[in-house]
Design an enzyme around this catalytic site. Sequence first.
Site, PDB file in Angstrom:
ATOM      1  N   ARG A  86      -1.152  -9.557   2.655  1.00  0.00           N
ATOM      2  CA  ARG A  86      -2.073 -10.519   2.030  1.00  0.00           C
ATOM      3  C   ARG A  86      -1.317 -11.274   0.947  1.00  0.00           C
ATOM      4  O   ARG A  86      -0.746 -10.654   0.050  1.00  0.00           O
ATOM      5  CB  ARG A  86      -3.270  -9.788   1.429  1.00  0.00           C
ATOM      6  CG  ARG A  86      -4.191 -10.692   0.626  1.00  0.00           C
ATOM      7  CD  ARG A  86      -5.439  -9.956   0.128  1.00  0.00           C
ATOM      8  NE  ARG A  86      -6.299 -10.892  -0.576  1.00  0.00           N
ATOM      9  CZ  ARG A  86      -6.542 -10.860  -1.897  1.00  0.00           C
ATOM     10  NH1 ARG A  86      -6.033  -9.903  -2.653  1.00  0.00           N
ATOM     11  NH2 ARG A  86      -7.314 -11.773  -2.446  1.00  0.00           N
ATOM     12  N   HIS A 130      -5.980 -18.235  -5.302  1.00  0.00           N
ATOM     13  CA  HIS A 130      -5.805 -17.068  -6.173  1.00  0.00           C
ATOM     14  C   HIS A 130      -5.474 -17.611  -7.571  1.00  0.00           C
ATOM     15  O   HIS A 130      -4.418 -17.308  -8.137  1.00  0.00           O
ATOM     16  CB  HIS A 130      -4.727 -16.134  -5.626  1.00  0.00           C
ATOM     17  CG  HIS A 130      -4.839 -14.710  -6.118  1.00  0.00           C
ATOM     18  ND1 HIS A 130      -4.950 -13.626  -5.279  1.00  0.00           N
ATOM     19  CD2 HIS A 130      -4.859 -14.197  -7.366  1.00  0.00           C
ATOM     20  CE1 HIS A 130      -5.012 -12.509  -5.995  1.00  0.00           C
ATOM     21  NE2 HIS A 130      -4.959 -12.827  -7.274  1.00  0.00           N
ATOM     22  N   GLU A 175     -11.826 -13.524  -6.177  1.00  0.00           N
ATOM     23  CA  GLU A 175     -12.531 -13.122  -7.401  1.00  0.00           C
ATOM     24  C   GLU A 175     -13.123 -14.291  -8.193  1.00  0.00           C
ATOM     25  O   GLU A 175     -12.701 -14.577  -9.324  1.00  0.00           O
ATOM     26  CB  GLU A 175     -11.599 -12.298  -8.302  1.00  0.00           C
ATOM     27  CG  GLU A 175     -11.029 -11.069  -7.610  1.00  0.00           C
ATOM     28  CD  GLU A 175     -10.265 -10.143  -8.548  1.00  0.00           C
ATOM     29  OE1 GLU A 175      -9.926 -10.563  -9.664  1.00  0.00           O
ATOM     30  OE2 GLU A 175     -10.016  -8.985  -8.169  1.00  0.00           O
ATOM     31  N   ASN A 301     -12.125  -6.229  -3.916  1.00  0.00           N
ATOM     32  CA  ASN A 301     -11.080  -5.683  -4.771  1.00  0.00           C
ATOM     33  C   ASN A 301     -11.734  -4.642  -5.663  1.00  0.00           C
ATOM     34  O   ASN A 301     -12.693  -4.944  -6.382  1.00  0.00           O
ATOM     35  CB  ASN A 301     -10.458  -6.785  -5.648  1.00  0.00           C
ATOM     36  CG  ASN A 301      -9.710  -7.817  -4.818  1.00  0.00           C
ATOM     37  OD1 ASN A 301      -9.471  -7.621  -3.628  1.00  0.00           O
ATOM     38  ND2 ASN A 301      -9.335  -8.922  -5.450  1.00  0.00           N
ATOM     39  N   TYR A 303     -11.016  -1.547  -8.505  1.00  0.00           N
ATOM     40  CA  TYR A 303     -10.096  -0.841  -9.415  1.00  0.00           C
ATOM     41  C   TYR A 303     -10.778   0.300 -10.160  1.00  0.00           C
ATOM     42  O   TYR A 303     -10.182   1.362 -10.339  1.00  0.00           O
ATOM     43  CB  TYR A 303      -9.483  -1.838 -10.419  1.00  0.00           C
ATOM     44  CG  TYR A 303      -8.492  -2.758  -9.746  1.00  0.00           C
ATOM     45  CD1 TYR A 303      -7.174  -2.363  -9.545  1.00  0.00           C
ATOM     46  CD2 TYR A 303      -8.888  -4.002  -9.249  1.00  0.00           C
ATOM     47  CE1 TYR A 303      -6.274  -3.183  -8.887  1.00  0.00           C
ATOM     48  CE2 TYR A 303      -7.990  -4.832  -8.591  1.00  0.00           C
ATOM     49  CZ  TYR A 303      -6.683  -4.413  -8.412  1.00  0.00           C
ATOM     50  OH  TYR A 303      -5.792  -5.216  -7.746  1.00  0.00           O
ATOM     51  N   GLU A 355      -7.761  -5.379  -2.359  1.00  0.00           N
ATOM     52  CA  GLU A 355      -6.907  -4.935  -3.471  1.00  0.00           C
ATOM     53  C   GLU A 355      -7.396  -3.589  -3.968  1.00  0.00           C
ATOM     54  O   GLU A 355      -8.600  -3.393  -4.150  1.00  0.00           O
ATOM     55  CB  GLU A 355      -6.952  -5.901  -4.673  1.00  0.00           C
ATOM     56  CG  GLU A 355      -6.222  -7.193  -4.486  1.00  0.00           C
ATOM     57  CD  GLU A 355      -6.283  -8.101  -5.718  1.00  0.00           C
ATOM     58  OE1 GLU A 355      -6.417  -7.583  -6.847  1.00  0.00           O
ATOM     59  OE2 GLU A 355      -6.216  -9.324  -5.531  1.00  0.00           O
TER      60      GLU A 355
HETATM   61  C1  FCB Z   1      -7.055  -8.577  -9.754  1.00  0.00           C
HETATM   62  C2  FCB Z   1      -6.284  -9.801  -9.328  1.00  0.00           C
HETATM   63  C3  FCB Z   1      -4.834  -9.553  -9.045  1.00  0.00           C
HETATM   64  C4  FCB Z   1      -4.234  -8.548 -10.015  1.00  0.00           C
HETATM   65  C5  FCB Z   1      -5.091  -7.319 -10.136  1.00  0.00           C
HETATM   66  C6  FCB Z   1      -4.538  -6.258 -11.050  1.00  0.00           C
HETATM   67  O1  FCB Z   1      -8.156  -8.960 -10.510  1.00  0.00           O
HETATM   68  O2  FCB Z   1      -6.866 -10.375  -8.187  1.00  0.00           O
HETATM   69  O3  FCB Z   1      -4.167 -10.773  -9.039  1.00  0.00           O
HETATM   70  O4  FCB Z   1      -4.002  -9.146 -11.225  1.00  0.00           O
HETATM   71  O5  FCB Z   1      -6.370  -7.673 -10.566  1.00  0.00           O
END
Ligand code: FCB
Length: 459
Positions: A86, A130, A175, A301, A303, A355
Amino acid sequence: MALTTLQTTDPITRFPPDFVWGVATSAFQIEGAADADGKGPSIWDRFCRRPGTIADHSDGRQACQHYLRWEADLELIASLGVNAYRFSVSWPRVRPGGSGSWNEKGMAFYERLVDGLLARGIQPHLTLNHWDLPDELQAAGGWAARDTVRHFVEYAQGMAARLGDRLASITTHNEPWVISVLGYETGVFAPGIRDRAAAMQASHHLLLSHGLALQALRAEGGPAKLGIVLNLSPVHAATASLADLARARLEDGRLLRWYMDPLFKAAYPQDVVEYLGADAPQVGPGELSTIAGRLDFLGINYYARSVVSAAGPWDVHSSGREITAMGWEIYPEGLTELLLRLQRDYPLPPIYITENGAAFKDVLVNGRVHDHQRTDYIVRHIAALAEAICLGVQIEGYMVWSLLDNFEWASGYEKRFGIVHVDFQTQARTLKDSALWYRAFLQRQMAGRAGGPAPAIGA
Ligand code: FCB
């Protein structure tokens, strides 16, 4: 669970045979070559020059020099055994002013990249936006201006006309919450504006341009699956107090429902519209049904979870959980929770986790980076994903963020997310232990594919 157990025992025996396993990057974070071969400036080029915006006062002018080193980087990607990559296109590299003339040298770069991936048996997954909007469009209002919608659709059509026949997927935006809220409301990311009404109008224009671009790309045909990528998290209240619960519901509205509701229900959430009052966006007739056009996939995405407290910022240390170098809590079960909630509330298309990954304070010693925490993070999130698949969510891919240590936006080069270490002085790339683990894991996954039908998940 001890890491040694995790290294020998995969999260599940087999994922589906056609599961997409990848690594992810974005143009501004790795390419460098900020004004090579006719590239125009982006809002991030400008933002980096503004004092106080980037933690280590750095910029993206060199980054990982991927624009020069793309071929060696393709070899690196292939060496991991992934079947997908990607990446994003820098809009000002292919169309320097955002509208007007196209830059053939920029186009040719992405064509080489895509052909190089295909030659190595790797699916190209392309993201159009992006975050690195052409600076010239910002001068005319950026995403807060209606004209940017039209320019984006033209850009999407231009890229699809050139590359659409060879792409596995096209993502319109990465995002939109980050672009709108961090870019236009809190101003900690480019373009650094602090105006909530502009932020909300920007969010609407991002969604509208997504919907219109999808219509245009569908009309052109082509094999690429079409979708959008959202940053989503479960939002938890810090305590069970009514104030905290109400605050969590509002945050859930602003982060998740503000994007999921228009995309899947053709409506903005009423509670958030009321909360915004005069700052709610202007929405023209028919625009919400345009936004809600059919998606071939939804990219997520993930985290961490988000925890909110009405009294002020929540102390991430208070849960006693491990945190990453970004100060983000490690909360893998939030991924399962999120996916089940989305499945319950929305008519979902297939999902890719586009992500997932973590920054830690890595050290390179004798050619090795023993990043056990990152491996542990990835393993636990793949296990959380497997659980969601077992519970019936249709998930078709997973991509690690990131292939390389890179320019981490306002954190500059201080935060390393790569499974491959980059020495920014020499540009040497070194596979971290997490990359070695991922490669071995994928070898076990792919081995199951060759020999007849794969065992069921969880077998
Ligand atoms: C996301 C972004 C990516 C990177 C990660 C850690 O929000 O899409 O570019 O910075 O966080």
